[in-house]
Design an enzyme around this catalytic site. Structure first.
Site, PDB file in Angstrom:
ATOM      1  N   LYS A  60       0.870  -1.188   0.000  1.00 46.14           N
ATOM      2  CA  LYS A  60       0.000   0.000   0.000  1.00 46.14           C
ATOM      3  C   LYS A  60       0.901   1.229   0.000  1.00 46.14           C
ATOM      4  O   LYS A  60       1.409   1.629   1.040  1.00 46.14           O
ATOM      5  CB  LYS A  60      -0.861  -0.031   1.273  1.00 46.14           C
ATOM      6  CG  LYS A  60      -2.283   0.421   1.154  1.00 46.14           C
ATOM      7  CD  LYS A  60      -2.522   1.853   0.798  1.00 46.14           C
ATOM      8  CE  LYS A  60      -2.152   2.888   1.803  1.00 46.14           C
ATOM      9  NZ  LYS A  60      -1.847   4.191   1.222  1.00 46.14           N
ATOM     10  N   GLU A 115       8.906   1.578  11.406  1.00 50.23           N
ATOM     11  CA  GLU A 115       9.777   2.735  11.682  1.00 50.23           C
ATOM     12  C   GLU A 115       8.889   3.963  11.602  1.00 50.23           C
ATOM     13  O   GLU A 115       8.175   4.156  10.617  1.00 50.23           O
ATOM     14  CB  GLU A 115      10.914   2.805  10.662  1.00 50.23           C
ATOM     15  CG  GLU A 115      11.795   1.552  10.635  1.00 50.23           C
ATOM     16  CD  GLU A 115      12.452   1.212  11.969  1.00 50.23           C
ATOM     17  OE1 GLU A 115      12.703   2.126  12.777  1.00 50.23           O
ATOM     18  OE2 GLU A 115      12.688   0.012  12.223  1.00 50.23           O
ATOM     19  N   GLU A 124       6.589  16.105  16.749  1.00 48.12           N
ATOM     20  CA  GLU A 124       7.094  16.044  15.376  1.00 48.12           C
ATOM     21  C   GLU A 124       6.253  16.964  14.490  1.00 48.12           C
ATOM     22  O   GLU A 124       5.027  16.823  14.431  1.00 48.12           O
ATOM     23  CB  GLU A 124       7.034  14.612  14.820  1.00 48.12           C
ATOM     24  CG  GLU A 124       7.665  14.514  13.439  1.00 48.12           C
ATOM     25  CD  GLU A 124       7.574  13.129  12.811  1.00 48.12           C
ATOM     26  OE1 GLU A 124       6.473  12.554  12.780  1.00 48.12           O
ATOM     27  OE2 GLU A 124       8.616  12.626  12.345  1.00 48.12           O
ATOM     28  N   CYS A 184      12.294  11.927   8.473  1.00 49.24           N
ATOM     29  CA  CYS A 184      12.092  11.460   9.844  1.00 49.24           C
ATOM     30  C   CYS A 184      13.303  11.808  10.693  1.00 49.24           C
ATOM     31  O   CYS A 184      13.217  11.921  11.903  1.00 49.24           O
ATOM     32  CB  CYS A 184      11.839   9.972   9.863  1.00 49.24           C
ATOM     33  SG  CYS A 184      13.071   9.078   8.928  1.00 49.24           S
ATOM     34  N   GLY A 224       6.061   5.147   8.581  1.00 51.42           N
ATOM     35  CA  GLY A 224       5.092   6.238   8.534  1.00 51.42           C
ATOM     36  C   GLY A 224       5.012   6.859   9.907  1.00 51.42           C
ATOM     37  O   GLY A 224       5.946   6.745  10.718  1.00 51.42           O
ATOM     38  N   SER A 225       3.883   7.477  10.193  1.00 53.32           N
ATOM     39  CA  SER A 225       3.790   8.208  11.455  1.00 53.32           C
ATOM     40  C   SER A 225       3.522   7.252  12.619  1.00 53.32           C
ATOM     41  O   SER A 225       3.008   6.142  12.445  1.00 53.32           O
ATOM     42  CB  SER A 225       2.689   9.258  11.369  1.00 53.32           C
ATOM     43  OG  SER A 225       1.461   8.615  11.176  1.00 53.32           O
ATOM     44  N   GLY A 276       1.313   7.576  14.913  1.00 54.73           N
ATOM     45  CA  GLY A 276      -0.117   7.361  15.118  1.00 54.73           C
ATOM     46  C   GLY A 276      -0.643   6.231  14.248  1.00 54.73           C
ATOM     47  O   GLY A 276      -1.395   5.363  14.720  1.00 54.73           O
TER      48      GLY A 276
HETATM   49  P1  NAD Z   1       1.375   8.264   7.493  1.00 56.10           P
HETATM   50  O1  NAD Z   1       1.390   7.556   8.792  1.00 56.10           O
HETATM   51  O2  NAD Z   1       0.381   9.343   7.304  1.00 56.10           O
HETATM   52  O3  NAD Z   1       1.128   7.239   6.302  1.00 56.10           O
HETATM   53  C1  NAD Z   1       1.980   6.127   6.097  1.00 56.10           C
HETATM   54  C2  NAD Z   1       1.248   5.116   5.247  1.00 56.10           C
HETATM   55  O4  NAD Z   1       0.245   4.492   6.046  1.00 56.10           O
HETATM   56  C3  NAD Z   1       0.527   5.689   4.025  1.00 56.10           C
HETATM   57  O5  NAD Z   1       0.708   4.835   2.924  1.00 56.10           O
HETATM   58  C4  NAD Z   1      -0.913   5.692   4.491  1.00 56.10           C
HETATM   59  O6  NAD Z   1      -1.841   5.668   3.438  1.00 56.10           O
HETATM   60  C5  NAD Z   1      -0.931   4.400   5.275  1.00 56.10           C
HETATM   61  N1  NAD Z   1      -2.081   4.200   6.177  1.00 56.10           N
HETATM   62  C6  NAD Z   1      -2.683   5.085   6.987  1.00 56.10           C
HETATM   63  N2  NAD Z   1      -3.693   4.487   7.666  1.00 56.10           N
HETATM   64  C7  NAD Z   1      -3.724   3.194   7.272  1.00 56.10           C
HETATM   65  C8  NAD Z   1      -4.540   2.074   7.588  1.00 56.10           C
HETATM   66  N3  NAD Z   1      -5.533   2.151   8.469  1.00 56.10           N
HETATM   67  N4  NAD Z   1      -4.284   0.905   6.976  1.00 56.10           N
HETATM   68  C9  NAD Z   1      -3.272   0.799   6.085  1.00 56.10           C
HETATM   69  N5  NAD Z   1      -2.478   1.827   5.726  1.00 56.10           N
HETATM   70  C10 NAD Z   1      -2.695   3.011   6.324  1.00 56.10           C
HETATM   71  O7  NAD Z   1       2.868   8.809   7.251  1.00 56.10           O
HETATM   72  P2  NAD Z   1       3.413   9.743   6.081  1.00 56.10           P
HETATM   73  O8  NAD Z   1       2.869  11.115   6.259  1.00 56.10           O
HETATM   74  O9  NAD Z   1       3.258   9.098   4.752  1.00 56.10           O
HETATM   75  O10 NAD Z   1       4.967   9.737   6.413  1.00 56.10           O
HETATM   76  C11 NAD Z   1       5.540  10.619   7.325  1.00 56.10           C
HETATM   77  C12 NAD Z   1       5.844   9.932   8.631  1.00 56.10           C
HETATM   78  O11 NAD Z   1       6.719   8.837   8.385  1.00 56.10           O
HETATM   79  C13 NAD Z   1       6.584  10.817   9.602  1.00 56.10           C
HETATM   80  O12 NAD Z   1       6.074  10.627  10.889  1.00 56.10           O
HETATM   81  C14 NAD Z   1       8.025  10.335   9.505  1.00 56.10           C
HETATM   82  O13 NAD Z   1       8.795  10.603  10.650  1.00 56.10           O
HETATM   83  C15 NAD Z   1       7.821   8.885   9.275  1.00 56.10           C
HETATM   84  N6  NAD Z   1       8.991   8.273   8.645  1.00 56.10           N
HETATM   85  C16 NAD Z   1       9.793   7.492   9.419  1.00 56.10           C
HETATM   86  C17 NAD Z   1      10.925   6.920   8.881  1.00 56.10           C
HETATM   87  C18 NAD Z   1      11.831   6.049   9.717  1.00 56.10           C
HETATM   88  O14 NAD Z   1      12.651   5.340   9.154  1.00 56.10           O
HETATM   89  N7  NAD Z   1      11.703   6.067  11.034  1.00 56.10           N
HETATM   90  C19 NAD Z   1      11.253   7.148   7.541  1.00 56.10           C
HETATM   91  C20 NAD Z   1      10.388   7.935   6.782  1.00 56.10           C
HETATM   92  C21 NAD Z   1       9.259   8.490   7.347  1.00 56.10           C
END
Ligand code: NAD
Length: 564
Positions: A212, A294, A426, A328, A266-267, A269
């Site tokens: 996804k 992560e 963040e 991140c 991703g985030s 949350g």
């Molecule tokens: P996000 O959490 O909004 O989305 C991440 C992914 O999750 C997207 O593809 C989104 O569509 C999907 N998603 C959301 N709800 C879902 C559900 N219920 N079921 C399945 N998929 C779902 O994050 P973002 O805005 O795309 O990315 C930014 C975040 O990612 C920041 O918090 C950043 O710090 C973090 N990040 C961390 C690292 C790391 O290595 N630690 C690297 C890159 C980004």
């Protein structure tokens, strides 16, 4: 049939192209930018190797010019997710049985295609779809993803080669089975390389995957999928399911009895939500799933009074503001000694004033747009808060404008309270918060660094004094999974600084390392006995030569049974 013990080619980090004015590589990238934005494309789902159109589409736009439509994105839901689960399970047996050297060859070919004929296309898609400068796209969608492919192949070989001892008369093996079921890869918008790595790392180890991608990076996701297809990845090994609302795919994927692993970035949350959902569905699964995630960061730079000011200023400009702070690892809280703050402010603000902001097609722009309206609204709300708070003030920048694209000026907040909102949360945008500490309070400041944010991703110490460096390294042991000495806390390189953090920043499984790949296998121990025993008896069961003693012992033991 190979009849040979193969070794993978030695991986070398992909050299970064400069794109200097007048160079062939610059002209070729500019041409790719023109081609990619000339006509919007259709981005379907890919299930079992087939392009699947769905009933609803949404527009993918350029963040720096939201009137430019790059693509029409097909939205998936539960029905497509069910189909993708079937396709992944159908492809599994053959893929898992394929010789590991053939799997390796597919990903090595993907690396070389990306280093060569696909490089401009994937970089241009990242620049346009995610609003990255040529340099930021190059280090991400080209170099880092190429490195992931090449280094992961080597780590796979190392894992497979790790075999147990064998006692005389036996031969033991560890078979590194893929997980039983499918892996669900959920990727963020901000790195094309992570987008490429999350579905492919489990696939390399013999798993089949539902992927996804984020809809705000779907433009580059599409080209990554097509690249893998070109490299020879068989149908159904990776199934791509775009959806603006992740739950449309996530709810069905996580409810399946065949769900075996989550590979998430991703985030925090979203990760919390998915983990809880997995917990609620636990009874339904055939196996306890692997969970790798992560998440966010509140990454720090702490400077000692002996720090080199020019190096520090450069680290702040790059570490806090490259890619508009949407990393991140971006340095978003800065602890600076009072004596230095006075002298470095001017230098820092002068440098920030030099940064041009605008679309990435104009290569002179250092700052481009933030990803979308939601990000713009969130980031600007922190700026507005600081503008009216007693505990903080805006000391540089603070302007924003979304009339053409989502542009936010690099902004520096000075917090008078070290626990002020923007020191803890963040923001994920071009906003850094400075806390100025009294020069003689370095130790107390290290405590503050450790205790202010719930995250533990990256951080840096700037100092000439070795004691200060050692003190920071020790006191901040748990505050960052990637710790830098006299360097910005961004820009980890595959094979050199495995990346990831603990606390609320994730499971710290270190993307781009052997540790991560080990999460996608379920080892089976196999023991073969070369000349097996043919009678159950052990020598100790034979009677003593003194027959009377044997009988006495027997009667005292009661029933004479032998336990195992
Ligand atoms: P996000 O959490 O909004 O989305 C991440 C992914 O999750 C997207 O593809 C989104 O569509 C999907 N998603 C959301 N709800 C879902 C559900 N219920 N079921 C399945 N998929 C779902 O994050 P973002 O805005 O795309 O990315 C930014 C975040 O990612 C920041 O918090 C950043 O710090 C973090 N990040 C961390 C690292 C790391 O290595 N630690 C690297 C890159 C980004």
């Amino acid at each position: 049939m190979h009849n040979a013990v193969y070794h993978t080619p030695d991986p070398i980090n992909e050299p970064i192209r400069d794109y200097a004015p007048g160079s062939e590589e610059r002209a070729s990238l500019q041409h790719a930018l023109d081609v990619l934005k000339s006509d919007p494309i259709d981005i379907p789902a890919f299930i079992g190797g087939e392009a699947v159109a769905t009933e609803t589409t949404t527009d993918v736009v350029a963040p720096h010019n939201h009137s430019v439509v790059l693509a029409h994105l097909h939205q998936c839901g539960p029905a497509e997710t069910e189909q993708a689960i079937e396709a992944a399970l159908a492809a599994k047996t053959e893929w898992a049985r394929m010789d590991w050297t053939d799997r390796a060859a597919i990903f090595l070919r993907a690396a070389d295609l990306l280093a060569g004929p696909w490089r401009d296309r994937v970089n241009a898609a990242t620049m346009l779809g995610q609003s990255k400068s040529a340099h930021q796209a190059e280090i991400d969608s080209a170099c880092e993803l190429i490195d992931f492919f090449r280094f992961n192949v080597r780590y796979m070989e190392q894992i497979y080669a790790d075999q147990p001892n064998s006692a005389p008369g036996t031969w033991n093996h560890l078979q590194y089975r893929p997980l039983e079921g499918f892996v669900f890869a959920v990727t963020p918008f901000n790195f094309t390389s992570i987008q490429g790595n999350l579905p492919t790392a489990p696939a390399l180890m013999g798993n089949t995957v539902l992927w996804k991608p984020s809809s705000t990076s779907a433009f580059s996701a599409y080209y990554i999928y097509k690249l893998l297809e070109e490299a020879g990845l068989p149908p159904g090994v990776i199934n791509m399911l775009p959806a603006d609302d992740g739950a449309q795919v996530g709810n069905t994927a996580l409810a399946s009895e065949h769900f075996a692993g989550l590979h998430f970035t991703g985030s925090e949350g979203t990760f919390q939500h998915l983990w809880k959902q997995i917990g609620q569905n636990l009874d339904a699964y055939r196996t306890f799933p692997t969970i790798v995630g992560e998440t966010g960061g509140k990454d720090f730079i702490v400077a000692h009074p002996t720090a080199d000011v020019e190096a520090l200023v450069t680290a702040i400009v790059r570490g806090s503001f490259e890619y508009q702070g949407q990393k991140c690892s971006a340095a978003s809280r800065l602890y600076l000694p009072q004596s230095q703050w006075k002298s470095m402010q001017g230098q820092l603000f002068d440098r920030l004033a030099e940064l041009k902001m605008g679309p990435p097609e104009d290569f002179t722009n250092f700052i481009n747009a933030v990803i979308d309206q939601a990000a713009y609204d969130k980031i600007t709300s922190y700026i507005d808060h600081a503008a009216s708070a007693d505990a903080a003030e805006i000391v540089y920048g603070g302007d924003y404008d979304d009339s053409l694209g989502y542009f936010i000026q690099p902004t520096v907040i000075q917090a008078h309270d070290p626990k002020y909102k923007s020191m803890q949360e963040e923001i994920f945008g071009p906003v850094a918060t400075v806390y100025v500490y009294p020069d003689d309070a370095f130790d107390e400041t290290l405590d503050l660094v450790d205790e202010t944010s719930p995250y533990g991703l990256t951080g840096a110490i700037f100092a000439r004094d070795r004691d200060a460096i050692n003190k920071a390294q020790e006191r901040l042991e748990q505050a960052a999974g990637n710790f830098y000495i006299n360097d910005k806390p961004t820009g980890a390189v595959v094979g050199q600084q495995p990346f990831g953090g603990a606390r609320r920043s994730g499971t710290n499984d270190k993307a781009g390392s052997r540790l991560n790949l080990e999460r996608w296998v379920s080892p089976r121990s196999i023991k073969e006995t070369l000349n097996p025993a043919t009678h159950y008896g052990y020598p100790f069961l034979a009677p003593d030569e003194d027959a009377e003693r044997s009988e006495t012992t027997y009667s005292k033991a009661g029933n004479g049974s032998v336990t195992n």
